[in-house]
Design an enzyme around this catalytic site. Sequence first.
Site, PDB file in Angstrom:
ATOM      1  N   HIS A 199       2.745   2.415  -3.421  1.00 64.69           N
ATOM      2  CA  HIS A 199       1.663   2.522  -3.695  1.00 64.69           C
ATOM      3  C   HIS A 199       1.109   4.005  -3.894  1.00 64.69           C
ATOM      4  O   HIS A 199       1.289   4.390  -4.932  1.00 64.69           O
ATOM      5  CB  HIS A 199       0.451   1.885  -3.747  1.00 64.69           C
ATOM      6  CG  HIS A 199      -1.244   2.418  -5.136  1.00 64.69           C
ATOM      7  ND1 HIS A 199      -2.306   2.998  -4.595  1.00 64.69           N
ATOM      8  CD2 HIS A 199      -1.212   2.513  -6.270  1.00 64.69           C
ATOM      9  CE1 HIS A 199      -3.143   3.472  -5.121  1.00 64.69           C
ATOM     10  NE2 HIS A 199      -2.504   3.411  -6.192  1.00 64.69           N
ATOM     11  N   GLU A 206       1.192  -1.198  -0.284  1.00 64.94           N
ATOM     12  CA  GLU A 206      -0.244  -0.344  -0.192  1.00 64.94           C
ATOM     13  C   GLU A 206       1.069   1.159  -0.064  1.00 64.94           C
ATOM     14  O   GLU A 206       0.696   2.739   0.051  1.00 64.94           O
ATOM     15  CB  GLU A 206      -0.724  -0.016   0.960  1.00 64.94           C
ATOM     16  CG  GLU A 206      -2.000   1.535   1.201  1.00 64.94           C
ATOM     17  CD  GLU A 206      -2.875   1.644   0.486  1.00 64.94           C
ATOM     18  OE1 GLU A 206      -2.959   2.876   0.157  1.00 64.94           O
ATOM     19  OE2 GLU A 206      -2.797   0.262  -0.467  1.00 64.94           O
ATOM     20  N   HIS A 219     -12.269   5.453  -7.304  1.00 62.64           N
ATOM     21  CA  HIS A 219     -10.312   5.752  -6.953  1.00 62.64           C
ATOM     22  C   HIS A 219      -9.844   5.193  -8.343  1.00 62.64           C
ATOM     23  O   HIS A 219      -9.102   5.399  -9.282  1.00 62.64           O
ATOM     24  CB  HIS A 219     -10.194   5.077  -6.061  1.00 62.64           C
ATOM     25  CG  HIS A 219      -8.667   5.186  -5.769  1.00 62.64           C
ATOM     26  ND1 HIS A 219      -8.063   7.049  -5.163  1.00 62.64           N
ATOM     27  CD2 HIS A 219      -7.680   4.884  -5.402  1.00 62.64           C
ATOM     28  CE1 HIS A 219      -7.260   6.678  -5.261  1.00 62.64           C
ATOM     29  NE2 HIS A 219      -7.069   5.686  -5.222  1.00 62.64           N
ATOM     30  N   HIS A 264     -20.341  -7.310 -17.583  1.00 63.47           N
ATOM     31  CA  HIS A 264     -18.660  -6.444 -17.699  1.00 63.47           C
ATOM     32  C   HIS A 264     -18.372  -7.712 -18.669  1.00 63.47           C
ATOM     33  O   HIS A 264     -17.674  -7.260 -20.166  1.00 63.47           O
ATOM     34  CB  HIS A 264     -17.364  -7.568 -17.191  1.00 63.47           C
ATOM     35  CG  HIS A 264     -16.205  -6.602 -17.149  1.00 63.47           C
ATOM     36  ND1 HIS A 264     -16.160  -5.531 -17.134  1.00 63.47           N
ATOM     37  CD2 HIS A 264     -15.287  -7.554 -17.220  1.00 63.47           C
ATOM     38  CE1 HIS A 264     -14.604  -5.135 -17.795  1.00 63.47           C
ATOM     39  NE2 HIS A 264     -13.877  -6.849 -17.260  1.00 63.47           N
ATOM     40  N   HIS A 299      -4.861  -7.742 -16.503  1.00 66.03           N
ATOM     41  CA  HIS A 299      -5.623  -7.612 -17.303  1.00 66.03           C
ATOM     42  C   HIS A 299      -6.094  -5.968 -16.723  1.00 66.03           C
ATOM     43  O   HIS A 299      -7.158  -5.078 -17.403  1.00 66.03           O
ATOM     44  CB  HIS A 299      -6.996  -8.161 -16.074  1.00 66.03           C
ATOM     45  CG  HIS A 299      -7.741  -8.100 -17.348  1.00 66.03           C
ATOM     46  ND1 HIS A 299      -8.336  -8.605 -18.619  1.00 66.03           N
ATOM     47  CD2 HIS A 299      -8.908  -8.200 -16.540  1.00 66.03           C
ATOM     48  CE1 HIS A 299      -9.270  -8.617 -19.018  1.00 66.03           C
ATOM     49  NE2 HIS A 299      -9.705  -7.974 -18.084  1.00 66.03           N
TER      50      HIS A 299
END
Length: 346
Positions: free
Chosen positions: A77, A74, A137, A247, A305
């Site tokens: 990032h 985290e 986000h 999706h 992906h």
Amino acid sequence: MNGNYRRLALAALLLALVVVSLGAYVRLSDAGLGCPDWPGCYGKLVGVPDQAHEIKAAEASFGKPVEAPKAWKEMIHRYAAGLLGLAILALAAMAWRQRQHRKPWLEILLLAVVTGQALLGMLTVTRLLKPVIVTSHLLGGMSTLALLAVLVLRDQGTRRAPPKALPGGLRVLGALALFAVLVQIALGGWVSSNYAAAICADFPTCQGRWWPEMDTHHAFTLDRELGATASGALLSGAALTAIHWAHRLGAGMVLLLAGGFGLRLLARAETRIHGQWLLAALLLQLGLGIANILLQLPLPLAVAHNTGAALLLVTTLAATARVFQRSEARHRYTMGGFTRQFQTVR
């Protein structure tokens, strides 16, 4: 803009792609709550608690065990996102100093988006991965990437004269393809933030059926907590199936529109390279999506992906921008010719 600006814009674009991929890695490795606070981690702005006394104090203060590997994911990032924010701030400052030559609206918009991203990052932690916030986000990250791509592409308009005219239908198809990709990214974010990717383990059917049982009402209720309905009940498998299936349907629409756009571009010499990149990104993304289903979401493929979605967005945006730039350049050239003829007559 000068060379330093262009180099910084390109570096920021590449960094944004890294940040999007890191965000996917954090989310998919269940490290989104690796740090229970924001912007630091267990009260530390630099690093995470690793000494015995630090871990003991952190666990006493926050009431949860310190998981250093997740916390580091985290924080890395966050550091990368912070560096990207500084790069965008520098771009905005450079553009502001040159505002007499060009209005810095795009850079100011980028700065506003990145500020909103910081707020969403905080809410992601404080609201315990609420799906609508996590998806927002992700979309904010993709928007940052797209705006940086526009920034890089902005000065690369067609300079050849006379440019060949492109059919008006190609612009419409490009805009539709770009819209379809954006909607599909939003649907993919909703799948990921609701952990609905593994609900269908077969392809092309889902649970052995072409139209499985679905609960679209609870699936697409936005104001709810993770894994729950708006009333607080457990979110059903039928709702997760609806999220996943939407999706897949979106992927079909992207295949038709972006694929058709890419083939049209491929047929014209002046846009062939954009068609090749677009079709390559599209096929890669479809292949990664199918592989994730059949292999049950191995982490590297799942992250790839997400990165593939970012690449598809950028290639579709670049191709669409190319079509619009050539059309506008053609218009300017034609109008310039009319002006020269008028002046000759006078």
